[in-house]
Design an enzyme around this catalytic site. Structure first.
Site, PDB file in Angstrom:
ATOM      1  N   SER A  84       0.716  -1.412   0.038  1.00  0.00           N
ATOM      2  CA  SER A  84       0.159  -0.117  -0.139  1.00  0.00           C
ATOM      3  C   SER A  84       0.822   1.143  -0.102  1.00  0.00           C
ATOM      4  O   SER A  84       0.273   2.336  -0.060  1.00  0.00           O
ATOM      5  CB  SER A  84      -1.120  -0.195   1.301  1.00  0.00           C
ATOM      6  N   PHE A 148     -12.742 -13.726  -2.267  1.00  0.00           N
ATOM      7  CA  PHE A 148     -11.496 -13.331  -2.660  1.00  0.00           C
ATOM      8  C   PHE A 148     -10.428 -13.644  -1.670  1.00  0.00           C
ATOM      9  O   PHE A 148      -9.255 -14.145  -2.058  1.00  0.00           O
ATOM     10  CB  PHE A 148     -11.430 -11.747  -2.834  1.00  0.00           C
ATOM     11  N   THR A 151      -9.652 -17.322  -2.406  1.00  0.00           N
ATOM     12  CA  THR A 151      -8.779 -17.531  -3.517  1.00  0.00           C
ATOM     13  C   THR A 151      -7.706 -17.061  -3.509  1.00  0.00           C
ATOM     14  O   THR A 151      -6.638 -17.634  -4.275  1.00  0.00           O
ATOM     15  CB  THR A 151      -9.783 -16.868  -4.564  1.00  0.00           C
ATOM     16  N   TYR A 190     -10.517   2.115   5.763  1.00  0.00           N
ATOM     17  CA  TYR A 190      -9.532   1.763   4.751  1.00  0.00           C
ATOM     18  C   TYR A 190     -10.288   0.877   3.799  1.00  0.00           C
ATOM     19  O   TYR A 190     -10.584  -0.170   4.122  1.00  0.00           O
ATOM     20  CB  TYR A 190      -8.302   1.232   5.513  1.00  0.00           C
ATOM     21  N   SER A 191     -10.104   1.187   2.385  1.00  0.00           N
ATOM     22  CA  SER A 191     -10.553   0.401   1.254  1.00  0.00           C
ATOM     23  C   SER A 191      -9.805   0.524   0.408  1.00  0.00           C
ATOM     24  O   SER A 191      -9.234   1.546  -0.328  1.00  0.00           O
ATOM     25  CB  SER A 191     -12.077   0.755   1.052  1.00  0.00           C
ATOM     26  N   ASN A 192      -9.048  -0.673  -0.163  1.00  0.00           N
ATOM     27  CA  ASN A 192      -8.270  -0.811  -1.075  1.00  0.00           C
ATOM     28  C   ASN A 192      -9.135  -0.349  -2.546  1.00  0.00           C
ATOM     29  O   ASN A 192      -8.450  -0.022  -3.571  1.00  0.00           O
ATOM     30  CB  ASN A 192      -7.669  -2.244  -1.318  1.00  0.00           C
ATOM     31  N   GLY A 334       3.077  -0.805   3.871  1.00  0.00           N
ATOM     32  CA  GLY A 334       2.198  -1.585   2.996  1.00  0.00           C
ATOM     33  C   GLY A 334       2.392  -2.960   3.205  1.00  0.00           C
ATOM     34  O   GLY A 334       3.292  -3.354   3.711  1.00  0.00           O
TER      35      GLY A 334
END
Length: 376
Positions: A84, A148, A151, A190-192, A334
């Site tokens: 990140s 997700f 996976t 927090y959102s990617n 990150g």
């Protein structure tokens, strides 16, 4: 620090066998004034991190190993996935575009990406670009999706799908299957997904891939020779060590070599590669005003309360942290499979620290930062 645990990979704590990752501290390249920092990276190895590489200005040190199979040490020159920390690069480009009058941070997402943010209560017509960058959009984080996670973060799924290519629209579509976390501006989370969308906006506004804009606007002007946006390239440039993960929700069981993966699963939210010296140069240049005009740098440094992150505020892809000794450092952290990184600097850009753990389940990164800036 605690804040950067919320990245592309959930980080937990465990101790590796000392036989696998015994401390092997390299001699510093100058001076002895960073003794507390050396002790902190050695402690991370004792706590289970296979190896650490750290750089403060012209001084570097390493501990532990870069390869559990061969026992070869880490190098101050190791390339690694920075997760990140990519967000600061992306935000910088968007702010540069604002300074050029090519977009406004008060533009809605829908202006640039019509109908992309739609579904289950999401509506890009009511979300500004600024809210993407400071995580007040409420948009669901695609990496929190259970499918997700199974996976790409757990062993059975990852070993089968590590080379899959995911497009930005694929990742946003995952988020759109869930309800928003809150109404835009009502809170912080927090959102990617926010930064996947930010990368898409850069491409729409410039007609070029976000990677090309980062290269031409930041990497080449600053001479960051170890820094790259790999796209779908699965390897890490040499020199580099290996990256290790448990690929599990527990901290026991086998340790997997996860060095090779397709970073499109992280994209503009966390796909970049760099080294510690380059990261220090980047954050120093940014805070000294070499990359942004004063107005945009002030916008970037305007923080909101980061819910659940004590002693930290989140700006536009930039975190302000107050340490125990009262010192403020600016930067980002990150995490991605097998790699945890931190890069911070004082507000004047003169005192920088960047380091990497090549395991994603143990070690106290806060302690390294405290040691360097507070001496403990």
């Amino acid at each position: 620090m605690r804040t950067v645990r919320t990245t592309l990979v959930a980080v937990t704590a465990v101790v590796l066998s000392a036989a696998l990752a015994g401390p092997a501290l390299a001699a510093p390249r100058d001076g002895g004034e960073h003794g507390a920092t050396r002790e902190a990276i050695e402690a991370a190895v004792k706590d289970g991190v296979p190896g650490v590489t750290a750089t403060v200005g012209r001084w570097s040190a390493t501990a532990g190993v870069g390869d559990l199979r061969t026992g070869s040490p880490r190098s101050p020159y190791d390339h690694y996935r920075v997760g990140s920390i990519t967000k600061t690069f992306v935000s910088t480009v968007l702010l540069q575009l604002e300074s050029e009058g090519r977009l406004s941070l008060d533009d809605t997402v829908d202006k640039w990406l019509p109908d992309v943010v739609r579904g289950h209560g999401h509506d890009g017509r009511g979300i500004t670009l600024r809210r993407l960058l400071n995580h007040t959009s409420g948009i669901y984080d695609y990496t929190s999706d259970d499918d997700f996670g199974r996976t790409y973060f757990l062993a059975d799924g990852f070993l089968k799908h590590r080379y899959d290519t995911k497009s930005p629209r694929d990742l946003v579509a995952i988020a759109m299957r869930h309800a928003p976390e809150f109404e835009p501006g009502a809170s912080w989370s927090y959102s990617n997904t926010n930064y996947i969308l930010a990368g898409m906006v850069i491409e729409k506004a410039t007609g070029r891939p976000y990677a090309a804009e980062i290269r031409d606007r930041i990497i080449e002007p600053l001479g960051l020779r170890a820094t790259s946006v790999p796209g779908t390239r699965v390897t890490v440039p040499q020199p580099s060590g290996r990256a290790y993960s448990k690929l599990a929700e527990t901290t026991t069981g086998p340790t997997y070599d996860v060095t090779k993966l397709n970073p499109s699963l992280a994209g503009s939210a966390g796909g970049m590669i760099s080294d510690s010296a380059d990261l220090g140069r980047f954050y120093s240049a940014l805070l000294r005003g070499r990359l942004l005009p004063p107005k945009q740098l002030a916008e970037m440094k305007t923080t909101v309360t980061a819910v659940g992150w004590p002693d930290a505020g989140y700006g536009l892809g930039l975190i302000d942290r107050e340490l125990s000794c009262g010192v403020h450092v600016w930067g980002h952290g990150g995490g991605i499979h097998g790699s945890r990184s931190e890069a911070v600097t004082t507000a004047d850009g003169r005192h920088t620290l960047a380091f990497n753990f090549n395991g994603d389940w143990s070690g106290d990164s806060d302690a390294v930062i405290e040691a360097e800036f507070c001496g403990r």
